[in-house]
Design a protein around this motif. Structure first.
Motif, PDB file in Angstrom:
ATOM      1  N   LEU A   1       0.823  -1.207   0.000  1.00  0.00           N
ATOM      2  CA  LEU A   1       0.000   0.000   0.000  1.00  0.00           C
ATOM      3  C   LEU A   1       0.858   1.259   0.000  1.00  0.00           C
ATOM      4  O   LEU A   1       0.348   2.354  -0.195  1.00  0.00           O
ATOM      5  CB  LEU A   1      -0.940   0.007   1.209  1.00  0.00           C
ATOM      6  N   ARG A   2       2.145   1.122   0.172  1.00  0.00           N
ATOM      7  CA  ARG A   2       3.040   2.280   0.212  1.00  0.00           C
ATOM      8  C   ARG A   2       3.554   2.704  -1.161  1.00  0.00           C
ATOM      9  O   ARG A   2       4.266   3.696  -1.270  1.00  0.00           O
ATOM     10  CB  ARG A   2       4.203   2.001   1.146  1.00  0.00           C
ATOM     11  N   PHE A   3       3.247   1.956  -2.210  1.00  0.00           N
ATOM     12  CA  PHE A   3       3.615   2.374  -3.560  1.00  0.00           C
ATOM     13  C   PHE A   3       2.615   3.419  -4.029  1.00  0.00           C
ATOM     14  O   PHE A   3       1.402   3.176  -3.998  1.00  0.00           O
ATOM     15  CB  PHE A   3       3.587   1.194  -4.532  1.00  0.00           C
ATOM     16  N   ASN A   4       3.107   4.576  -4.481  1.00  0.00           N
ATOM     17  CA  ASN A   4       2.188   5.607  -4.964  1.00  0.00           C
ATOM     18  C   ASN A   4       2.934   6.697  -5.722  1.00  0.00           C
ATOM     19  O   ASN A   4       4.156   6.765  -5.702  1.00  0.00           O
ATOM     20  CB  ASN A   4       1.399   6.222  -3.798  1.00  0.00           C
ATOM     21  N   ASP A   5       2.177   7.546  -6.412  1.00  0.00           N
ATOM     22  CA  ASP A   5       2.741   8.647  -7.184  1.00  0.00           C
ATOM     23  C   ASP A   5       3.258   9.780  -6.316  1.00  0.00           C
ATOM     24  O   ASP A   5       3.915  10.688  -6.802  1.00  0.00           O
ATOM     25  CB  ASP A   5       1.700   9.209  -8.164  1.00  0.00           C
ATOM     26  N   TYR A   6       2.944   9.769  -5.029  1.00  0.00           N
ATOM     27  CA  TYR A   6       3.301  10.887  -4.155  1.00  0.00           C
ATOM     28  C   TYR A   6       4.540  10.612  -3.318  1.00  0.00           C
ATOM     29  O   TYR A   6       5.030  11.501  -2.646  1.00  0.00           O
ATOM     30  CB  TYR A   6       2.116  11.238  -3.244  1.00  0.00           C
ATOM     31  N   GLY A   7       5.041   9.388  -3.391  1.00  0.00           N
ATOM     32  CA  GLY A   7       6.242   9.036  -2.641  1.00  0.00           C
ATOM     33  C   GLY A   7       7.491   9.418  -3.413  1.00  0.00           C
ATOM     34  O   GLY A   7       7.432  10.128  -4.432  1.00  0.00           O
ATOM     35  N   GLU A   8       8.618   8.936  -2.931  1.00  0.00           N
ATOM     36  CA  GLU A   8       9.881   9.207  -3.603  1.00  0.00           C
ATOM     37  C   GLU A   8       9.818   8.699  -5.039  1.00  0.00           C
ATOM     38  O   GLU A   8       9.087   7.770  -5.363  1.00  0.00           O
ATOM     39  CB  GLU A   8      11.040   8.509  -2.862  1.00  0.00           C
ATOM     40  N   ARG A   9      10.627   9.290  -5.875  1.00  0.00           N
ATOM     41  CA  ARG A   9      10.691   8.867  -7.275  1.00  0.00           C
ATOM     42  C   ARG A   9      11.465   7.555  -7.385  1.00  0.00           C
ATOM     43  O   ARG A   9      12.351   7.278  -6.583  1.00  0.00           O
ATOM     44  CB  ARG A   9      11.314   9.950  -8.131  1.00  0.00           C
ATOM     45  N   ILE A  10      11.100   6.791  -8.400  1.00  0.00           N
ATOM     46  CA  ILE A  10      11.753   5.514  -8.675  1.00  0.00           C
ATOM     47  C   ILE A  10      12.437   5.647 -10.022  1.00  0.00           C
ATOM     48  O   ILE A  10      11.771   5.945 -11.024  1.00  0.00           O
ATOM     49  CB  ILE A  10      10.716   4.363  -8.709  1.00  0.00           C
ATOM     50  N   LEU A  11      13.738   5.482 -10.041  1.00  0.00           N
ATOM     51  CA  LEU A  11      14.530   5.707 -11.253  1.00  0.00           C
ATOM     52  C   LEU A  11      14.223   7.084 -11.849  1.00  0.00           C
ATOM     53  O   LEU A  11      14.157   7.254 -13.064  1.00  0.00           O
ATOM     54  CB  LEU A  11      14.286   4.601 -12.280  1.00  0.00           C
ATOM     55  N   GLY A  12      13.993   8.060 -10.975  1.00  0.00           N
ATOM     56  CA  GLY A  12      13.741   9.434 -11.399  1.00  0.00           C
ATOM     57  C   GLY A  12      12.318   9.730 -11.848  1.00  0.00           C
ATOM     58  O   GLY A  12      12.043  10.821 -12.336  1.00  0.00           O
TER      59      GLY A  12
END
Length: 167
Positions: A119-130
């Motif tokens: 549930l912690r994956f989202n567009d508002y968290g840290e960027r992934i591979l930028g």
């Protein structure tokens, strides 16, 4: 005694319920050659005091209730399994970024499939591979040496990474 036999197992499925005997069994099992197990599945470990340390890894590993596994991404990065499935994980974007960067640099060399539900994956968290989370959907990434490619499929709170050799 089961593990003293050094027999190979096609599948080992455990439902952990926190009993003292189960903790002893769990610790004994982890100190054996898990490489003899093709498909290892654990249903829910609801025990914050249990911090398992694998001395070897099965070929495939699935945790259906893997919140405990998130005590450190280091455990995942040390895994030599070809297929890893983590449901109910506490991993987030920052963890996924670390995993993908490590894979791109040649880490997780045996990995063919990685699936994580959190549930912690989202567009508002840290960027992934930028990038923000949703931009990863359908992306194909390569290892730095070009030897492998991975296709990323996303859902609202899940990621599936399928790896193939580039040769």
């Amino acid at each position: 005694m089961l593990f003293d036999l050094q027999a190979e197992f096609k599948m080992l499925y455990i439902r952990y319920k926190r009993s003292k005997d189960e903790k002893l069994f769990w610790n004994k099992m982890l100190s054996t050659n898990m490489g003899l197990i093709e498909d290892f599945r654990v249903l829910s470990i609801d025990d914050p005091g249990l911090k398992p340390k694998f001395t070897s890894w099965p070929q495939e590993i699935s945790f259906l209730g893997s919140d405990w596994f998130s005590f450190g991404v280091e455990s995942l990065l040390a895994c030599t399994s070809t297929a890893i499935t983590l449901n109910k994980s506490y991993m987030g974007n920052k963890d996924m970024d670390k995993i993908l960067r490590k894979w791109k640099a040649g880490g997780l060399p045996y990995l063919k499939r990685l699936g994580i539900i959190s549930l912690r994956f989202n567009d508002y968290g840290e960027r992934i591979l930028g990038m923000v989370w949703s931009k990863l959907d359908g992306m194909v990434i390569k290892t730095d040496d070009g030897s492998k490619t991975a296709t990323i499929d996303l859902g609202k709170h899940w990621i599936l990474m399928s790896v193939t050799s580039s040769e």
